[in-house]
Write a protein that holds these residues in place. Sequence first.
Motif, PDB file in Angstrom:
ATOM      1  N   GLN A   5       0.630  -0.696   0.035  1.00 43.95           N
ATOM      2  CA  GLN A   5       0.168  -0.507   0.256  1.00 43.95           C
ATOM      3  C   GLN A   5       0.817   0.903   0.069  1.00 43.95           C
ATOM      4  N   ILE A   6       0.867   1.893  -0.782  1.00 40.27           N
ATOM      5  CA  ILE A   6       1.709   3.303  -1.272  1.00 40.27           C
ATOM      6  C   ILE A   6       0.876   4.426  -0.198  1.00 40.27           C
ATOM      7  N   TYR A   7       0.482   4.893   0.768  1.00 36.85           N
ATOM      8  CA  TYR A   7      -0.090   5.662   1.226  1.00 36.85           C
ATOM      9  C   TYR A   7       0.062   7.302   1.544  1.00 36.85           C
ATOM     10  N   THR A   8      -0.531   7.989   0.380  1.00 31.14           N
ATOM     11  CA  THR A   8      -0.340   9.304   0.313  1.00 31.14           C
ATOM     12  C   THR A   8      -0.726  10.746   1.334  1.00 31.14           C
ATOM     13  N   GLY A   9      -0.580  10.539   2.558  1.00 28.96           N
ATOM     14  CA  GLY A   9      -1.225  11.470   3.948  1.00 28.96           C
ATOM     15  C   GLY A   9      -1.570  12.352   2.985  1.00 28.96           C
ATOM     16  N   CYS A  10      -1.334  13.608   2.739  1.00 29.09           N
ATOM     17  CA  CYS A  10      -1.984  15.125   2.507  1.00 29.09           C
ATOM     18  C   CYS A  10      -3.210  14.437   1.664  1.00 29.09           C
ATOM     19  N   LEU A  11      -3.438  13.234   0.249  1.00 30.56           N
ATOM     20  CA  LEU A  11      -4.884  13.257   0.252  1.00 30.56           C
ATOM     21  C   LEU A  11      -5.564  12.304   0.977  1.00 30.56           C
ATOM     22  N   ALA A  12      -5.163  11.507   1.339  1.00 27.23           N
ATOM     23  CA  ALA A  12      -5.679  10.640   2.164  1.00 27.23           C
ATOM     24  C   ALA A  12      -5.941   9.273   1.445  1.00 27.23           C
ATOM     25  N   GLN A  13      -4.979   9.028   0.493  1.00 29.64           N
ATOM     26  CA  GLN A  13      -4.939   8.408  -0.554  1.00 29.64           C
ATOM     27  C   GLN A  13      -4.131   6.986  -0.841  1.00 29.64           C
ATOM     28  N   GLY A  14      -4.772   6.379  -0.841  1.00 27.09           N
ATOM     29  CA  GLY A  14      -3.440   4.851  -0.650  1.00 27.09           C
ATOM     30  C   GLY A  14      -3.705   4.053  -2.334  1.00 27.09           C
ATOM     31  N   ALA A  15      -2.293   3.266  -3.021  1.00 30.11           N
ATOM     32  CA  ALA A  15      -2.611   3.157  -4.138  1.00 30.11           C
ATOM     33  C   ALA A  15      -2.012   2.323  -4.287  1.00 30.11           C
ATOM     34  N   TYR A  16      -1.747   1.044  -4.724  1.00 31.25           N
ATOM     35  CA  TYR A  16      -1.320  -0.075  -4.624  1.00 31.25           C
ATOM     36  C   TYR A  16      -0.894  -1.348  -5.499  1.00 31.25           C
ATOM     37  N   TYR A  17       0.197  -1.798  -5.185  1.00 28.78           N
ATOM     38  CA  TYR A  17       1.152  -2.244  -5.888  1.00 28.78           C
ATOM     39  C   TYR A  17       1.928  -3.944  -5.592  1.00 28.78           C
ATOM     40  N   ILE A  18       1.025  -4.536  -6.790  1.00 29.70           N
ATOM     41  CA  ILE A  18       0.845  -5.925  -6.444  1.00 29.70           C
ATOM     42  C   ILE A  18       1.893  -7.185  -7.515  1.00 29.70           C
ATOM     43  N   VAL A  19       2.995  -7.398  -6.167  1.00 27.80           N
ATOM     44  CA  VAL A  19       3.962  -8.165  -7.934  1.00 27.80           C
ATOM     45  C   VAL A  19       3.991  -9.893  -7.499  1.00 27.80           C
ATOM     46  N   SER A  20       4.201 -10.372  -8.646  1.00 33.25           N
ATOM     47  CA  SER A  20       3.489 -12.195  -8.389  1.00 33.25           C
ATOM     48  C   SER A  20       4.314 -12.436  -9.531  1.00 33.25           C
ATOM     49  N   ASN A  21       5.798 -13.813  -9.288  1.00 32.01           N
ATOM     50  CA  ASN A  21       6.347 -14.210 -10.130  1.00 32.01           C
ATOM     51  C   ASN A  21       6.495 -13.436 -11.767  1.00 32.01           C
ATOM     52  N   GLY A  22       7.525 -11.559 -11.741  1.00 34.21           N
ATOM     53  CA  GLY A  22       7.900 -11.875 -12.367  1.00 34.21           C
ATOM     54  C   GLY A  22       6.921 -10.494 -13.005  1.00 34.21           C
ATOM     55  N   GLU A  23       5.748  -9.915 -12.870  1.00 33.98           N
ATOM     56  CA  GLU A  23       4.100  -9.266 -13.063  1.00 33.98           C
ATOM     57  C   GLU A  23       3.999  -8.592 -11.862  1.00 33.98           C
ATOM     58  N   GLY A 298       0.776  20.535   5.551  1.00 34.77           N
ATOM     59  CA  GLY A 298      -0.522  20.329   5.105  1.00 34.77           C
ATOM     60  C   GLY A 298      -1.275  19.754   4.279  1.00 34.77           C
ATOM     61  N   ASP A 299      -2.340  20.049   4.448  1.00 37.97           N
ATOM     62  CA  ASP A 299      -3.732  19.214   3.732  1.00 37.97           C
ATOM     63  C   ASP A 299      -3.451  20.545   2.091  1.00 37.97           C
ATOM     64  N   PHE A 300      -2.071  20.513   2.009  1.00 37.73           N
ATOM     65  CA  PHE A 300      -1.695  21.548   1.116  1.00 37.73           C
ATOM     66  C   PHE A 300      -2.645  21.243  -0.714  1.00 37.73           C
ATOM     67  N   ALA A 301      -2.768  20.503  -1.204  1.00 35.17           N
ATOM     68  CA  ALA A 301      -2.925  20.339  -2.231  1.00 35.17           C
ATOM     69  C   ALA A 301      -4.954  20.470  -2.059  1.00 35.17           C
ATOM     70  N   PRO A 302      -5.431  19.454  -1.360  1.00 35.47           N
ATOM     71  CA  PRO A 302      -6.426  19.786  -0.886  1.00 35.47           C
ATOM     72  C   PRO A 302      -7.098  21.177  -1.161  1.00 35.47           C
ATOM     73  N   TRP A 303      -6.539  21.743  -0.455  1.00 33.71           N
ATOM     74  CA  TRP A 303      -7.128  23.159   0.357  1.00 33.71           C
ATOM     75  C   TRP A 303      -6.646  24.157  -0.773  1.00 33.71           C
ATOM     76  N   VAL A 304      -5.964  23.935  -2.061  1.00 27.89           N
ATOM     77  CA  VAL A 304      -5.523  24.320  -3.570  1.00 27.89           C
ATOM     78  C   VAL A 304      -7.097  24.492  -3.858  1.00 27.89           C
ATOM     79  N   GLY A 305      -6.764  22.970  -3.896  1.00 25.95           N
ATOM     80  CA  GLY A 305      -8.636  22.877  -4.874  1.00 25.95           C
ATOM     81  C   GLY A 305      -9.288  23.329  -4.123  1.00 25.95           C
ATOM     82  N   ALA A 306     -10.329  23.315  -3.217  1.00 25.63           N
ATOM     83  CA  ALA A 306     -10.930  24.251  -2.569  1.00 25.63           C
ATOM     84  C   ALA A 306     -10.855  25.734  -2.771  1.00 25.63           C
ATOM     85  N   LEU A 307     -10.589  25.860  -2.637  1.00 27.77           N
ATOM     86  CA  LEU A 307      -9.626  27.480  -2.215  1.00 27.77           C
ATOM     87  C   LEU A 307      -9.349  28.270  -4.224  1.00 27.77           C
ATOM     88  N   VAL A 308      -9.192  27.681  -4.786  1.00 24.63           N
ATOM     89  CA  VAL A 308      -8.882  28.467  -5.531  1.00 24.63           C
ATOM     90  C   VAL A 308      -9.506  28.337  -7.280  1.00 24.63           C
TER      91      VAL A 308
END
Length: 470
Positions: A5-23, A298-308
């Motif tokens: 799980q590759i979690y990015t706190g400022c966006l509260a977002q989880g990406a996922y990286y899965i590996v099995s037998n070379g793929e 801080g929650d930089f990117a979400p606040w830019v999106g909300a305000l700009v």
Amino acid sequence: MKIEQIYTGCLAQGAYYIVSNGEAAIIDPLRETQPYIERLQKDNVTLKYIFETHFHADFVSGHVDLSKKTDAKIVYGPTANPDFDAIIAEDGQIFEIGNIKIKVLHTPGHTMESSTYLLIDENDKETAIFSGDTLFLGDVGRPDLAQKAANMTQEDLAGLLYDSLQNKIMPLSDDITVYPAHGAGSACGKNMQKETVDTLGNQKKTNYALNQPNKEAFIKAVTDGLLPPPAYFGMNVAMNKKGYENFDEVLNNGLKALSAEEFEEIAENSEALILDTRSAADFAKGFIPQSINIGLNGDFAPWVGALVRDVRQPILLVTDKGNEEEAVTRLSRVGFDHILGHLENGFETWKNSGKEIDTVNRISAEQFSSEYFEDIKILDVRKESEFEAEHVQNAYSRPLAYINDWINNVDSSEPFYIHCAGGYRSMMAASILQARGYRNFSEVDGGFSAISKTDIPKTDFVCPSKKMQL
């Protein structure tokens, strides 16, 4: 098999990286692709598929760039119709990655194309679900974001979400691991837990949405109390669906260093927003006139999106030296790609050039206490829930997220004070107020946290959880 799980706190977002037998497969990648490329090279594996759980609204995914760089196929669930090449999977379709399988479970409701990906391990055991915005920990996806595109009401979508959960998710084994796309702090839900991984069995016990007695109750529960989505959400959906400018080009443009003279010329001859990403404390002491402060720590990117709001807005950056790349990257994650450059060596360059400098009248909580009187005007820019829990008596609730709606009703002649919880949000508000011509206010350093330690009269504290039960 490896799941990361590759979690990015400022966006509260989880990406996922899965590996099995070379793929490998990646689910819901962030905008910048280099970290994924480096992981693939380190593990000496080939990226076979990029799975997208839906057209994300709160961030721009890296699927398009990642596919171009790796030749991996982008996969969406049924009914998706992107403007680029992708596999539009059928409900129940199975994709093989090494010795494991990913099964597509079409789970509409948050959006129509929303899908959950069921992982089947090397022993043909159903092991985990990557639930996107269908199922969060403690919550489910909000059903109001896709109603215009789907020509449906939020209640219609909530009904579809109920059916998806009951027919596709609830029958799965309790020991299955749930990997959601978001956690606490995301605007995609309203009641998320701070944890980012759980078992489905525990969610069946603790998730309020999964414990409603019937569809009617579910619809009422998940639609109740929904706040308006941030204005940039629709633009991010469009970018995820139609494609976007290459991130490397965005980064190169943003990393263009500008002298004070070049910076000033561009600011004067364009409609660029000057975005100062330094701390509230540093900003208060001096900044370029008309700058807007949204601190990077801080929650930089979400606040830019909300305000700009408009992702097409041209931006000039002021950062602490060395933070330029981070600022550009985090802006691009929410679709703000039109970055014209940054002030070389930060604010000191402007200060040393002898050009005009502005400041914010920031006062301590102690000074605020000494100036307090019964009819004083106070704007509390915290969230409504924070305000309702406890606030200074006679203060007005003016959430920062809605400043563009309430700012024109502020009297420019009557003195007032503003504060948030700790000073991060109130300095954003102060910078916007001053950019709009307001000079008749003081911003309280330390916010309500500091104010609460003074003898300024406050309302009785009400625990938010108890208040919800009343």
